[in-house]
Motif scaffolding. Sequence first.
Motif, short mmCIF file in Angstrom:
data_model
loop_
_atom_site.label_atom_id
_atom_site.label_comp_id
_atom_site.label_asym_id
_atom_site.label_seq_id
_atom_site.Cartn_x
_atom_site.Cartn_y
_atom_site.Cartn_z
N GLU A 162 26.86 51.03 109.82
CA GLU A 162 25.42 51.14 110.00
C GLU A 162 24.64 50.25 109.05
N SER A 163 25.10 50.16 107.80
CA SER A 163 24.37 49.34 106.82
C SER A 163 24.43 47.86 107.20
N GLN A 165 22.05 47.38 110.12
CA GLN A 165 20.67 47.46 109.65
C GLN A 165 20.25 46.14 108.98
N LYS A 166 21.12 45.59 108.16
CA LYS A 166 20.81 44.32 107.49
C LYS A 166 20.62 43.21 108.51
N GLU A 168 17.28 43.63 110.23
CA GLU A 168 16.20 43.25 109.31
C GLU A 168 16.05 41.74 109.22
N ARG A 203 21.77 55.15 115.80
CA ARG A 203 21.90 53.69 115.69
C ARG A 203 22.97 53.13 116.62
#
Length: 590
Positions: free
Chosen positions: A439-440, A443-444, A447, A556
Amino acid sequence: MAVDSNLSSPLGPPACEKDAKALRFIEEMTRNADTVQENLLAEILARNSNTEYLRRFNLGGATDRDTFKTKIPIITYEDLQPEIQRIADGDRSPILSAHPISEFLTSSGTSAGERKLMPTIREELDRRQLLYSLLMPVMNLYVPGLDKGKGLYFLFVKSETKTPGGLPARPVLTSYYKSEHFRSRPYDPYNVYTSPNEAILCPDSFQSMYTQMLCGLLDRLSVVRVGAVFASGLLRAIRFLQLHWSRFAHDIEFGCLDFEITDRSIRQCMSGIIKPDPALAEFIRQECKSEYWERIITRIWPNTKYIDVIVTGAMAQYIPTLEYYSGGLPMACTMYASSECYFGLNLNPMSKPSEVSYTIMPNMAYFEFIPLGGTKAVELVDVKIGKEYELVVTTYAGLCRYRVGDILRVTGFHNSAPQFHFVRRKNVLLSIDSDKTDESELQKAVENASRLLHEECGSRVAEYTSYADTSTIPGHYVLYWELLVRDGARQPSHETLTRCCLEMEESLNSVYRQSRVADNSVGPLEIRVVRNGTFEELMDYAISRGASINQYKVPRCVNFTPIVELLDSRVVSAHFSPALPHWTPERRRR
């Protein structure tokens, strides 16, 4: 060959005396699982007692489990990364293992965007080969006559590099295929492949796939099992046949090899294999020219008894497509392994994919299990049926109480050794093949793409979710975006959104980018823009099914069919990555 009745095994009647010996070994290991584990840990600790890592914890020469578990912490890759980097940079002192680190096995899991480096020692090849040697004796209990035919397996080596200190860094299967254990393996009638070593070891994925498929077609009536490592790999092979069947037919008709196959060792090898066969060429044309490809595996390879692929975990998404192409052939998942360690095998390989369980072999490493939601690790023999655990390993190569990241559910025991169903990789959100995106990372990537979107037209991503679309071959990541457009006169253009796709791909980890660039196992990332209000509808749908409005969070990743259908019905435009992301085998320095 007649087998002495005294050699029979509780698992079933062996096919030959060699199988009887292997089955007896499985029984011996699983009956004495706790003793084997106790002795194995003592051997690892005694051997590695003078390593820098173990000296740090003042074991004082102790090799018992209680002292080990009291003094040695459970760790993750990030905890061990400084020591691994020193070894990679050329430090040959006994940091983790008393035996020299011979190479690094690159994991499909990543740390800071790069593949994890798993240290290994030369003798681990013997341990892995031992587990391989147990697979066919078990399979022969369920499928007779495998010594009367060949296996059509699509096996590949992948890109490798060297660390600054000169050690090879490569995937575990590339290491195995390039080893003498594989290249100089003795003849075994139960383990004959249609693919020559020259094709398997060719680093060019197109030439390797082409040659392996061609050999499978030439030897089609000898094939009794078809397989690849992952289900996704076999589907890529079928898609390859769909794209290139006319070229195969041409080569078979005239007894020649396609001009794109330039590898010298392959051309030399194939010169003694391929001969003109107009009848087979016409058969290939008739079977492949139609759009009807249901049961294509059994139509072209009619003696196939089963499909040998991994269809557990993320690979389960490919089961319906495999059933379509194979006509419902059994799917065998034979073993459970990773870069860190080989763990065990499936003692009932003909079970349904949803019922696959692996028996942990206690001689492979020292195993502990952390109950989900708990902190205290339990022994191999002390796990409870129905409970889920995270796997922890201690290996001869120097991993001590290392969290592998696999979540397993106990389904039963064979003798005193537990059997596990693979549930999932911890924290993995999206996966098509060997790629794993958490997920991280996602997300990056969103972004970074949203920043590009804002710079070009003032818009931003208001909300998003994702989906691993395996209806295409290869599969690809789909991002559903709801946009916040501040200026109606500056709507994001198609070109801008395609650049956002590529920006996301550039932001994802090196395993994803290798899968796109070198392995062709993942297709271009797609962004589907949905109309405003879609994510409110998604929340309303979740609440209607019992979700709490106070605790609701946008998922997500989605895979529930009604939710995917809802999202797709709200799509206003779709955009694909226009190019390949950047990738090289070399690792970035930290």
